[in-house]
Design an enzyme around this catalytic site. Structure first.
Site, PDB file in Angstrom:
ATOM      1  N   ILE A   1      -3.581   1.004 -14.661  1.00  0.00           N
ATOM      2  CA  ILE A   1      -3.696   2.161 -13.767  1.00  0.00           C
ATOM      3  C   ILE A   1      -3.206   3.434 -14.461  1.00  0.00           C
ATOM      4  O   ILE A   1      -3.863   4.470 -14.420  1.00  0.00           O
ATOM      5  CB  ILE A   1      -2.911   1.916 -12.459  1.00  0.00           C
ATOM      6  CG1 ILE A   1      -3.513   0.718 -11.707  1.00  0.00           C
ATOM      7  CG2 ILE A   1      -2.922   3.163 -11.579  1.00  0.00           C
ATOM      8  CD1 ILE A   1      -2.715   0.264 -10.498  1.00  0.00           C
TER       9      ILE A   1
ATOM     10  N   ALA B   1       2.848   4.505  -6.124  1.00  0.00           N
ATOM     11  CA  ALA B   1       1.842   3.574  -5.597  1.00  0.00           C
ATOM     12  C   ALA B   1       1.986   2.254  -6.359  1.00  0.00           C
ATOM     13  O   ALA B   1       0.997   1.565  -6.603  1.00  0.00           O
ATOM     14  CB  ALA B   1       0.436   4.151  -5.761  1.00  0.00           C
ATOM     15  N   SER B   2       3.248   1.950  -6.762  1.00  0.00           N
ATOM     16  CA  SER B   2       3.421   0.695  -7.525  1.00  0.00           C
ATOM     17  C   SER B   2       3.992  -0.383  -6.606  1.00  0.00           C
ATOM     18  O   SER B   2       3.241  -1.142  -5.985  1.00  0.00           O
ATOM     19  CB  SER B   2       4.287   0.931  -8.765  1.00  0.00           C
ATOM     20  OG  SER B   2       5.593   1.381  -8.429  1.00  0.00           O
TER      21      SER B   2
ATOM     22  N   ASP C   1       3.137   5.127  -1.190  1.00  0.00           N
ATOM     23  CA  ASP C   1       2.155   4.175  -0.641  1.00  0.00           C
ATOM     24  C   ASP C   1       2.771   2.799  -0.420  1.00  0.00           C
ATOM     25  O   ASP C   1       2.182   1.959   0.251  1.00  0.00           O
ATOM     26  CB  ASP C   1       0.980   4.068  -1.639  1.00  0.00           C
ATOM     27  CG  ASP C   1      -0.164   3.210  -1.126  1.00  0.00           C
ATOM     28  OD1 ASP C   1      -0.560   3.407   0.038  1.00  0.00           O
ATOM     29  OD2 ASP C   1      -0.646   2.343  -1.880  1.00  0.00           O
TER      30      ASP C   1
ATOM     31  N   GLU D   1       7.604  -3.458   4.449  1.00  0.00           N
ATOM     32  CA  GLU D   1       6.325  -3.020   4.996  1.00  0.00           C
ATOM     33  C   GLU D   1       5.971  -3.887   6.200  1.00  0.00           C
ATOM     34  O   GLU D   1       6.289  -5.080   6.212  1.00  0.00           O
ATOM     35  CB  GLU D   1       5.230  -3.143   3.919  1.00  0.00           C
ATOM     36  CG  GLU D   1       5.465  -2.200   2.757  1.00  0.00           C
ATOM     37  CD  GLU D   1       4.436  -2.355   1.618  1.00  0.00           C
ATOM     38  OE1 GLU D   1       3.475  -3.138   1.762  1.00  0.00           O
ATOM     39  OE2 GLU D   1       4.627  -1.676   0.590  1.00  0.00           O
TER      40      GLU D   1
ATOM     41  N   HIS E   1       0.210   1.369   2.113  1.00  0.00           N
ATOM     42  CA  HIS E   1      -0.126   0.474   1.006  1.00  0.00           C
ATOM     43  C   HIS E   1      -1.650   0.299   0.887  1.00  0.00           C
ATOM     44  O   HIS E   1      -2.173  -0.809   0.959  1.00  0.00           O
ATOM     45  CB  HIS E   1       0.568  -0.898   1.190  1.00  0.00           C
ATOM     46  CG  HIS E   1       0.668  -1.670  -0.097  1.00  0.00           C
ATOM     47  ND1 HIS E   1       1.675  -2.562  -0.357  1.00  0.00           N
ATOM     48  CD2 HIS E   1      -0.112  -1.694  -1.211  1.00  0.00           C
ATOM     49  CE1 HIS E   1       1.507  -3.094  -1.553  1.00  0.00           C
ATOM     50  NE2 HIS E   1       0.422  -2.571  -2.094  1.00  0.00           N
ATOM     51  N   ILE E   2      -2.318   1.434   0.709  1.00  0.00           N
ATOM     52  CA  ILE E   2      -3.785   1.390   0.637  1.00  0.00           C
ATOM     53  C   ILE E   2      -4.306   1.934  -0.701  1.00  0.00           C
ATOM     54  O   ILE E   2      -5.476   2.290  -0.815  1.00  0.00           O
ATOM     55  CB  ILE E   2      -4.454   2.155   1.804  1.00  0.00           C
ATOM     56  CG1 ILE E   2      -3.763   3.488   2.118  1.00  0.00           C
ATOM     57  CG2 ILE E   2      -4.471   1.305   3.064  1.00  0.00           C
ATOM     58  CD1 ILE E   2      -3.973   4.578   1.172  1.00  0.00           C
TER      59      ILE E   2
ATOM     60  N   GLY F   1      -5.185   0.501  -3.279  1.00  0.00           N
ATOM     61  CA  GLY F   1      -6.349  -0.272  -3.761  1.00  0.00           C
ATOM     62  C   GLY F   1      -7.323  -0.596  -2.646  1.00  0.00           C
ATOM     63  O   GLY F   1      -8.246  -1.392  -2.837  1.00  0.00           O
TER      64      GLY F   1
HETATM   65  N1  LIG Z   1      -0.618   0.625  -4.150  1.00  0.00           N
HETATM   66  C1  LIG Z   1      -1.516  -0.284  -4.378  1.00  0.00           C
HETATM   67  O1  LIG Z   1      -2.321  -0.618  -3.522  1.00  0.00           O
HETATM   68  C2  LIG Z   1      -1.553  -0.957  -5.721  1.00  0.00           C
HETATM   69  C3  LIG Z   1      -2.775  -1.393  -6.248  1.00  0.00           C
HETATM   70  C4  LIG Z   1      -2.792  -1.995  -7.484  1.00  0.00           C
HETATM   71  C5  LIG Z   1      -1.610  -2.186  -8.179  1.00  0.00           C
HETATM   72  N2  LIG Z   1      -0.432  -1.791  -7.643  1.00  0.00           N
HETATM   73  C6  LIG Z   1       0.829  -1.965  -8.366  1.00  0.00           C
HETATM   74  O2  LIG Z   1       0.743  -1.233  -9.575  1.00  0.00           O
HETATM   75  C7  LIG Z   1       1.351  -1.988 -10.604  1.00  0.00           C
HETATM   76  C8  LIG Z   1       0.789  -1.566 -11.945  1.00  0.00           C
HETATM   77  O3  LIG Z   1      -0.550  -1.973 -12.048  1.00  0.00           O
HETATM   78  P1  LIG Z   1      -1.289  -2.012 -13.448  1.00  0.00           P
HETATM   79  O4  LIG Z   1      -2.582  -2.686 -13.228  1.00  0.00           O
HETATM   80  O5  LIG Z   1      -1.303  -0.680 -14.092  1.00  0.00           O
HETATM   81  O6  LIG Z   1      -0.305  -2.973 -14.251  1.00  0.00           O
HETATM   82  P2  LIG Z   1      -0.252  -3.229 -15.824  1.00  0.00           P
HETATM   83  O7  LIG Z   1       0.431  -4.522 -15.990  1.00  0.00           O
HETATM   84  O8  LIG Z   1      -1.593  -3.037 -16.429  1.00  0.00           O
HETATM   85  O9  LIG Z   1       0.701  -2.047 -16.348  1.00  0.00           O
HETATM   86  C9  LIG Z   1       2.067  -2.001 -16.088  1.00  0.00           C
HETATM   87  C10 LIG Z   1       2.739  -1.223 -17.219  1.00  0.00           C
HETATM   88  O10 LIG Z   1       4.114  -1.072 -16.906  1.00  0.00           O
HETATM   89  C11 LIG Z   1       4.852  -1.254 -18.087  1.00  0.00           C
HETATM   90  N3  LIG Z   1       6.241  -1.584 -17.751  1.00  0.00           N
HETATM   91  C12 LIG Z   1       6.765  -2.783 -17.373  1.00  0.00           C
HETATM   92  N4  LIG Z   1       8.080  -2.665 -17.133  1.00  0.00           N
HETATM   93  C13 LIG Z   1       8.396  -1.363 -17.366  1.00  0.00           C
HETATM   94  C14 LIG Z   1       9.599  -0.624 -17.294  1.00  0.00           C
HETATM   95  N5  LIG Z   1      10.752  -1.187 -16.930  1.00  0.00           N
HETATM   96  N6  LIG Z   1       9.552   0.680 -17.616  1.00  0.00           N
HETATM   97  C15 LIG Z   1       8.406   1.267 -17.988  1.00  0.00           C
HETATM   98  N7  LIG Z   1       7.217   0.623 -18.082  1.00  0.00           N
HETATM   99  C16 LIG Z   1       7.218  -0.682 -17.761  1.00  0.00           C
HETATM  100  C17 LIG Z   1       4.125  -2.342 -18.814  1.00  0.00           C
HETATM  101  O11 LIG Z   1       4.448  -2.378 -20.191  1.00  0.00           O
HETATM  102  C18 LIG Z   1       2.672  -1.943 -18.556  1.00  0.00           C
HETATM  103  O12 LIG Z   1       2.177  -1.071 -19.547  1.00  0.00           O
HETATM  104  C19 LIG Z   1       1.016  -3.444 -10.224  1.00  0.00           C
HETATM  105  O13 LIG Z   1       1.922  -4.343 -10.791  1.00  0.00           O
HETATM  106  C20 LIG Z   1       1.116  -3.407  -8.722  1.00  0.00           C
HETATM  107  O14 LIG Z   1       2.422  -3.737  -8.364  1.00  0.00           O
HETATM  108  C21 LIG Z   1      -0.377  -1.180  -6.422  1.00  0.00           C
HETATM  109  O1  LIG Z   2      -4.246  -5.330  -1.220  1.00  0.00           O
HETATM  110  C1  LIG Z   2      -3.034  -5.452  -1.201  1.00  0.00           C
HETATM  111  O2  LIG Z   2      -2.394  -5.892  -0.257  1.00  0.00           O
HETATM  112  C2  LIG Z   2      -2.198  -5.089  -2.443  1.00  0.00           C
HETATM  113  C3  LIG Z   2      -2.830  -4.078  -3.340  1.00  0.00           C
HETATM  114  C4  LIG Z   2      -1.975  -3.771  -4.550  1.00  0.00           C
HETATM  115  O3  LIG Z   2      -0.643  -3.582  -4.235  1.00  0.00           O
HETATM  116  C5  LIG Z   2      -2.121  -4.776  -5.655  1.00  0.00           C
HETATM  117  O4  LIG Z   2      -1.136  -5.341  -6.103  1.00  0.00           O
HETATM  118  O5  LIG Z   2      -3.261  -4.938  -6.112  1.00  0.00           O
END
Ligand SMILES: NC(=O)c1ccc[n+]([C@@H]2O[C@H](COP(=O)([O-])OP(=O)(O)OC[C@H]3O[C@@H](n4cnc5c(N)ncnc54)[C@H](O)[C@@H]3O)[C@@H](O)[C@H]2O)c1
Ligand SMILES: O=C(O)CC[C@@H](O)C(=O)O
Length: 409
Positions: A162, A238-239, A264, A269, A292-293, A295
């Protein structure tokens, strides 16, 4: 019709949390019709009841699959996380119970990046507060504190799937991108990696978090880190909700040190849309709060449904574990007329010798053999003549260290 090791209609699949209908369609197409769907996550006791005779379960981020759940899910073979995050699953317990876990690592990344970019623009224009004032009958026409994003510095924490997409989109709007990651990453475009988190916090107009939930990321944005951010800067998360100290964020917004935030994900939640959302940010006009939307777009959910359902069907049909997050990964060809034995065992000395002994002692032929191990678990797949599989399976199950053994035909 060929005889099946287990009639597909007897394979029970439970899909929770309103998973997109593309998952059911994909599973139906693969011959799986015994599917129960639920719109929300379930409380633990109800989940235990529902899962006790399920072979596969599909969840999103709300369902907590704890060790206790795995202890009650005797038939469970695999979990599909129809999302990116897998922190809601006790992956170690799943592994110990021989349950493979799959997710969709990329399908919703673009949706999150787009939302974050939109929020960055809204926050720098002070839109959340102006919007709230209008809703109450007020009129806040002013340019004070409103800025373009062009030329501003976006600090991305976590430069993964992301974070990198956001980086590219933000540069296309003329933003300067700086990022912090624990791993050295190839910067895209003109982005630059910053080695020290505090340095990044001190230079960014917008800080956006894109790290997974890990012990090392828990509360990584506490009062001290928020204080390091530039006065008037904004924070986007949004993590995962555990990454930010939400009380400290509320204090920072109330004191106007931060001019806004878009959140988000929350430490707690609601389980579903009928539960109340409680948060110290609820009454703060400068905060955009979304349920939490990140995605949750039609495109992402449809693709996720398809991707994860396909992984579950493949694992069920032929044992392929490619892209499992907790299992040794094995890509397997079709097994044709042969019967396929799947043996999941603890990675301890002597198991492979014992497996080979089953075949040599009984003079059984192995047509093909595949092996993959990780630190804790070994996964052996053996294609054997159809007449040999009953005896072999019986004896494989007796081997010390066996977690689970099954046959596919
Ligand atoms: N809000 C949503 O609906 C939604 C949707 C998708 C993902 N997410 C969240 O977003 C997160 C990230 O997604 P992604 O696909 O980019 O993951 P990813 O695994 O591709 O990237 C995560 C990055 O974080 C880095 N990282 C790990 N620990 C760290 C730290 N302590 N300090 C700094 N960097 C660190 C990793 O090296 C990696 O580059 C997912 O794990 C998920 O929890 C939320
Ligand atoms: O759809 C969900 O409930 C979570 C979405 C997002 O946080 C993910 O980890 O991909």
């Amino acid at each position: 019709m060929a005889k099946m090791s287990l009639d597909k209609d007897k394979i029970k699949i439970v899909l929770l949390e309103g998973i997109h209908s593309s998952a059911v369609a994909t599973l139906n197409e693969a011959g799986y019709h015994n599917i129960d769907t639920y719109k929300t996550a379930l409380p633990e006791e109800k989940l235990i009841e529902v899962i006790k005779d399920a072979h596969f379960i599909g969840i999103r981020s709300r369902t907590q699959l704890t060790r206790r759940i795995f202890e009650h899910a005797e038939k469970l073979t695999a979990v599909g996380c129809f999302c990116i995050g897998t922190n809601q699953v006790d992956l170690g317990a799943a592994q110990e119970h021989g349950v493979a876990v799959f997710n969709a690592p990329y399908s919703n990344t673009r949706s999150v990046a787009e939302l974050v970019l939109a929020e960055a623009i809204l926050l720098l224009r002070g839109i959340p507060e102006k919007n709230a004032v209008c809703h109450r009958g007020g009129w806040m026409k002013t340019a004070v504190g409103s800025y373009e994003v062009r030329g501003k510095t976006l600090g991305i924490i976590g430069y993964g799937a992301i974070g990198t997409q956001l980086s590219v989109l933000a540069e296309s709007l003329g933003m300067k991108v700086r990022f912090y990651d624990v791993v050295t990453k190839l910067p895209l475009g003109n982005a630059q990696q910053i080695r020290n988190l505090n340095d990044l916090l001190g230079m960014a107009d917008i800080v956006s978090l894109h790290v997974p939930e890990l012990p090392s990321t828990k509360m990584m944005m506490g009062a001290d880190q928020l204080a390091q951010m530039k006065p008037g800067a904004v924070l986007i998360n949004a993590s995962r909700g555990t990454v930010v100290d939400i009380e400290a964020l509320a204090a920072s917004l109330e004191s106007k040190h931060l001019s806004g935030a878009a959140i988000d994900v929350f430490p707690v939640e609601p389980r579903g849309n009928d539960d109340e959302f409680l948060s110290p940010l609820r009454n703060i006009d400068t905060a955009i709060l979304t349920p939490h939307i990140g995605g949750s777009t039609q495109e992402a959910q449809e693709n996720i449904g398809l991707e994860v359902a396909e992984k579950l069907a493949k694992y069920s049909d032929n044992g392929t574990t490619i892209s499992s997050v907790n299992f040794p990964e094995v890509a397997l060809p079709q097994h044709g007329e042969a019967h396929r034995l799947l043996h999941i065992h603890k990675n301890i000395p002597g198991v492979l010798t014992a497996i080979n002994r089953v075949f040599s002692d009984n003079n059984l032929n192995i047509c093909s053999q595949y092996l993959q191990t990780n630190e804790k678990v070994g996964y052996v797949v053996l294609d054997v003549d159809s007449g040999d599989s009953d005896l072999a399976l019986e004896q494989l199950k007796q081997i010390e260290g066996t977690i689970r053994a099954r046959v596919l035909f």
